[in-house]
Design a protein around this motif. Structure first.
Motif, PDB file in Angstrom:
ATOM      1  N   GLY A  10      12.869   0.376 -22.583  1.00  0.00           N
ATOM      2  CA  GLY A  10      13.940  -0.502 -22.830  1.00  0.00           C
ATOM      3  C   GLY A  10      14.835   0.223 -24.186  1.00  0.00           C
ATOM      4  O   GLY A  10      14.450   1.397 -24.572  1.00  0.00           O
ATOM      5  N   PRO A  11      15.931  -0.608 -24.520  1.00  0.00           N
ATOM      6  CA  PRO A  11      16.711  -0.098 -25.760  1.00  0.00           C
ATOM      7  C   PRO A  11      16.047   0.291 -27.021  1.00  0.00           C
ATOM      8  O   PRO A  11      14.715  -0.336 -27.321  1.00  0.00           O
ATOM      9  CB  PRO A  11      17.390  -1.436 -25.957  1.00  0.00           C
ATOM     10  N   TRP A  12      16.653   1.212 -27.525  1.00  0.00           N
ATOM     11  CA  TRP A  12      16.113   1.469 -28.909  1.00  0.00           C
ATOM     12  C   TRP A  12      16.948   0.674 -30.054  1.00  0.00           C
ATOM     13  O   TRP A  12      17.923   0.159 -29.792  1.00  0.00           O
ATOM     14  CB  TRP A  12      16.605   3.071 -29.232  1.00  0.00           C
ATOM     15  N   ASN A  13      16.317   0.636 -31.056  1.00  0.00           N
ATOM     16  CA  ASN A  13      16.830  -0.325 -31.863  1.00  0.00           C
ATOM     17  C   ASN A  13      17.229   0.644 -33.231  1.00  0.00           C
ATOM     18  O   ASN A  13      16.879   1.946 -33.403  1.00  0.00           O
ATOM     19  CB  ASN A  13      15.767  -1.238 -32.702  1.00  0.00           C
ATOM     20  N   ASN A  14      17.818  -0.013 -34.401  1.00  0.00           N
ATOM     21  CA  ASN A  14      18.478   0.956 -35.215  1.00  0.00           C
ATOM     22  C   ASN A  14      17.413   1.601 -36.261  1.00  0.00           C
ATOM     23  O   ASN A  14      17.602   2.790 -36.697  1.00  0.00           O
ATOM     24  CB  ASN A  14      19.506   0.070 -36.284  1.00  0.00           C
ATOM     25  N   LEU A  15      16.312   0.837 -36.327  1.00  0.00           N
ATOM     26  CA  LEU A  15      15.184   1.613 -37.276  1.00  0.00           C
ATOM     27  C   LEU A  15      14.594   2.666 -36.475  1.00  0.00           C
ATOM     28  O   LEU A  15      14.439   3.743 -37.153  1.00  0.00           O
ATOM     29  CB  LEU A  15      14.358   0.475 -37.264  1.00  0.00           C
ATOM     30  N   GLU A  16      14.430   2.633 -34.934  1.00  0.00           N
ATOM     31  CA  GLU A  16      14.166   3.562 -34.273  1.00  0.00           C
ATOM     32  C   GLU A  16      15.148   4.874 -34.334  1.00  0.00           C
ATOM     33  O   GLU A  16      14.628   5.992 -34.414  1.00  0.00           O
ATOM     34  CB  GLU A  16      13.730   3.561 -32.721  1.00  0.00           C
ATOM     35  N   ASP A  17      16.358   4.537 -34.317  1.00  0.00           N
ATOM     36  CA  ASP A  17      17.394   5.627 -34.403  1.00  0.00           C
ATOM     37  C   ASP A  17      17.363   6.404 -35.507  1.00  0.00           C
ATOM     38  O   ASP A  17      17.501   7.503 -35.821  1.00  0.00           O
ATOM     39  CB  ASP A  17      18.698   5.004 -34.197  1.00  0.00           C
ATOM     40  N   GLU A  18      17.226   5.500 -36.657  1.00  0.00           N
ATOM     41  CA  GLU A  18      17.099   6.290 -37.964  1.00  0.00           C
ATOM     42  C   GLU A  18      16.012   7.107 -38.267  1.00  0.00           C
ATOM     43  O   GLU A  18      16.186   7.968 -38.809  1.00  0.00           O
ATOM     44  CB  GLU A  18      17.256   5.062 -39.190  1.00  0.00           C
ATOM     45  N   LYS A  19      14.575   6.692 -37.606  1.00  0.00           N
ATOM     46  CA  LYS A  19      13.604   7.363 -37.823  1.00  0.00           C
ATOM     47  C   LYS A  19      13.683   8.714 -36.959  1.00  0.00           C
ATOM     48  O   LYS A  19      13.225   9.691 -37.550  1.00  0.00           O
ATOM     49  CB  LYS A  19      12.394   6.503 -37.395  1.00  0.00           C
ATOM     50  N   ILE A  20      14.225   8.644 -35.884  1.00  0.00           N
ATOM     51  CA  ILE A  20      14.250   9.854 -34.999  1.00  0.00           C
ATOM     52  C   ILE A  20      15.214  10.708 -35.764  1.00  0.00           C
ATOM     53  O   ILE A  20      14.977  12.106 -35.928  1.00  0.00           O
ATOM     54  CB  ILE A  20      14.751   9.669 -33.532  1.00  0.00           C
ATOM     55  N   ARG A  21      16.421  10.254 -36.448  1.00  0.00           N
ATOM     56  CA  ARG A  21      17.224  11.387 -37.334  1.00  0.00           C
ATOM     57  C   ARG A  21      16.438  11.747 -38.175  1.00  0.00           C
ATOM     58  O   ARG A  21      16.698  13.145 -38.532  1.00  0.00           O
ATOM     59  CB  ARG A  21      18.574  10.382 -37.773  1.00  0.00           C
ATOM     60  N   MET A  22      15.781  11.127 -39.020  1.00  0.00           N
ATOM     61  CA  MET A  22      14.766  11.711 -40.320  1.00  0.00           C
ATOM     62  C   MET A  22      13.834  12.462 -39.776  1.00  0.00           C
ATOM     63  O   MET A  22      13.607  13.871 -40.367  1.00  0.00           O
ATOM     64  CB  MET A  22      14.147  10.578 -40.920  1.00  0.00           C
ATOM     65  N   GLU A  23      13.154  12.138 -38.764  1.00  0.00           N
ATOM     66  CA  GLU A  23      12.136  13.200 -38.130  1.00  0.00           C
ATOM     67  C   GLU A  23      12.755  14.549 -37.620  1.00  0.00           C
ATOM     68  O   GLU A  23      12.257  15.759 -37.991  1.00  0.00           O
ATOM     69  CB  GLU A  23      11.190  12.389 -36.922  1.00  0.00           C
ATOM     70  N   VAL A  24      13.917  14.509 -36.856  1.00  0.00           N
ATOM     71  CA  VAL A  24      14.541  15.877 -36.347  1.00  0.00           C
ATOM     72  C   VAL A  24      14.862  16.682 -37.815  1.00  0.00           C
ATOM     73  O   VAL A  24      14.892  17.786 -37.884  1.00  0.00           O
ATOM     74  CB  VAL A  24      15.686  15.531 -35.317  1.00  0.00           C
ATOM     75  N   GLU A  25      15.401  15.761 -38.564  1.00  0.00           N
ATOM     76  CA  GLU A  25      16.121  16.704 -39.896  1.00  0.00           C
ATOM     77  C   GLU A  25      14.847  17.211 -40.545  1.00  0.00           C
ATOM     78  O   GLU A  25      14.554  18.447 -41.007  1.00  0.00           O
ATOM     79  CB  GLU A  25      16.683  15.789 -40.738  1.00  0.00           C
ATOM     80  N   ARG A  26      13.556  16.551 -40.718  1.00  0.00           N
ATOM     81  CA  ARG A  26      12.579  17.054 -41.258  1.00  0.00           C
ATOM     82  C   ARG A  26      11.927  18.012 -40.429  1.00  0.00           C
ATOM     83  O   ARG A  26      11.385  19.210 -41.040  1.00  0.00           O
ATOM     84  CB  ARG A  26      11.271  15.846 -41.456  1.00  0.00           C
ATOM     85  N   TYR A  27      11.946  18.306 -39.065  1.00  0.00           N
ATOM     86  CA  TYR A  27      11.338  19.355 -38.360  1.00  0.00           C
ATOM     87  C   TYR A  27      12.329  20.542 -38.615  1.00  0.00           C
ATOM     88  O   TYR A  27      11.711  21.688 -38.653  1.00  0.00           O
ATOM     89  CB  TYR A  27      11.313  18.648 -36.577  1.00  0.00           C
ATOM     90  N   LYS A  28      13.626  20.246 -38.558  1.00  0.00           N
ATOM     91  CA  LYS A  28      14.444  21.229 -38.723  1.00  0.00           C
ATOM     92  C   LYS A  28      14.216  22.167 -40.089  1.00  0.00           C
ATOM     93  O   LYS A  28      14.373  23.397 -40.260  1.00  0.00           O
ATOM     94  CB  LYS A  28      15.831  20.970 -38.436  1.00  0.00           C
ATOM     95  N   THR A  29      13.914  21.209 -41.091  1.00  0.00           N
ATOM     96  CA  THR A  29      13.569  21.966 -42.460  1.00  0.00           C
ATOM     97  C   THR A  29      12.261  22.529 -42.426  1.00  0.00           C
ATOM     98  O   THR A  29      12.171  23.755 -42.874  1.00  0.00           O
ATOM     99  CB  THR A  29      13.554  20.592 -43.599  1.00  0.00           C
ATOM    100  N   LEU A  30      11.162  21.834 -41.855  1.00  0.00           N
ATOM    101  CA  LEU A  30       9.820  22.689 -41.540  1.00  0.00           C
ATOM    102  C   LEU A  30       9.785  23.926 -40.868  1.00  0.00           C
ATOM    103  O   LEU A  30       9.189  24.925 -41.225  1.00  0.00           O
ATOM    104  CB  LEU A  30       8.902  21.638 -41.340  1.00  0.00           C
ATOM    105  N   TYR A  31      10.548  23.734 -39.993  1.00  0.00           N
ATOM    106  CA  TYR A  31      10.604  24.890 -38.855  1.00  0.00           C
ATOM    107  C   TYR A  31      11.987  25.327 -38.483  1.00  0.00           C
ATOM    108  O   TYR A  31      12.650  25.089 -37.388  1.00  0.00           O
ATOM    109  CB  TYR A  31      10.003  24.433 -37.796  1.00  0.00           C
ATOM    110  N   PRO A  32      12.778  25.897 -39.343  1.00  0.00           N
ATOM    111  CA  PRO A  32      14.118  26.387 -39.192  1.00  0.00           C
ATOM    112  C   PRO A  32      14.399  27.338 -38.019  1.00  0.00           C
ATOM    113  O   PRO A  32      13.289  28.485 -37.832  1.00  0.00           O
ATOM    114  CB  PRO A  32      14.743  26.922 -40.306  1.00  0.00           C
TER     115      PRO A  32
END
Length: 133
Positions: A10-32
């Motif tokens: 079902g629907p995503w909440n704002n907290l989940e959206d923010e967490k996915i944004r942070m994790e994608v950025e973290r991944y891009k930093t760790l594995y450019p």
């Protein structure tokens, strides 16, 4: 994913959206220069599958332009399809920054439905004219 976690549907909440944004950025930093590992993101997000994370990112969070397609964008999509009927939605979306393959697919399907309805109307008008003459 750990067996004791329940997958949320079902629907995503704002907290989940923010967490996915942070994790994608973290991944891009760790594995450019590597494609995002959605399994990696899934483990960090928890309660969501890798597929859910990828689709949320691709279709909603990654600089998606959700405004209606412009006339120029519509023309380009139709022209690309005319030039190459086998072109994929992904290939078209790569030529339209901010537009996802899902947006492209939905536009193409709406156009098909409009064309079918137009043909049906023309046939109905032709049969009415034929009966009247």
């Amino acid at each position: 994913m750990s067996d004791n976690l329940t997958i949320i549907k079902g629907p995503w909440n704002n907290l989940e959206d923010e967490k996915i944004r942070m994790e994608v950025e973290r991944y891009k930093t760790l594995y450019p220069n590597q494609q995002i590992s959605w399994k990696f993101i899934e483990e960090a997000i928890q309660n969501r599958t890798a597929k859910q994370c990828r689709e949320r990112w691709t279709n909603h969070l990654n600089n998606v332009n959700k405004s209606p397609l412009t006339v120029e964008e519509e023309r380009l999509i139709l022209q690309l399809r005319e030039d190459d009927p086998n072109i994929s939605y992904v290939q078209i979306s790569e030529k339209l920054p901010g537009r996802t393959p899902l947006i492209i697919k939905n536009f193409i399907y709406r156009e098909r439905i409009k064309a079918k309805k137009s043909i049906i109307r023309i046939r109905q008008l032709m049969s009415i004219n034929y009966i009247n003459h």
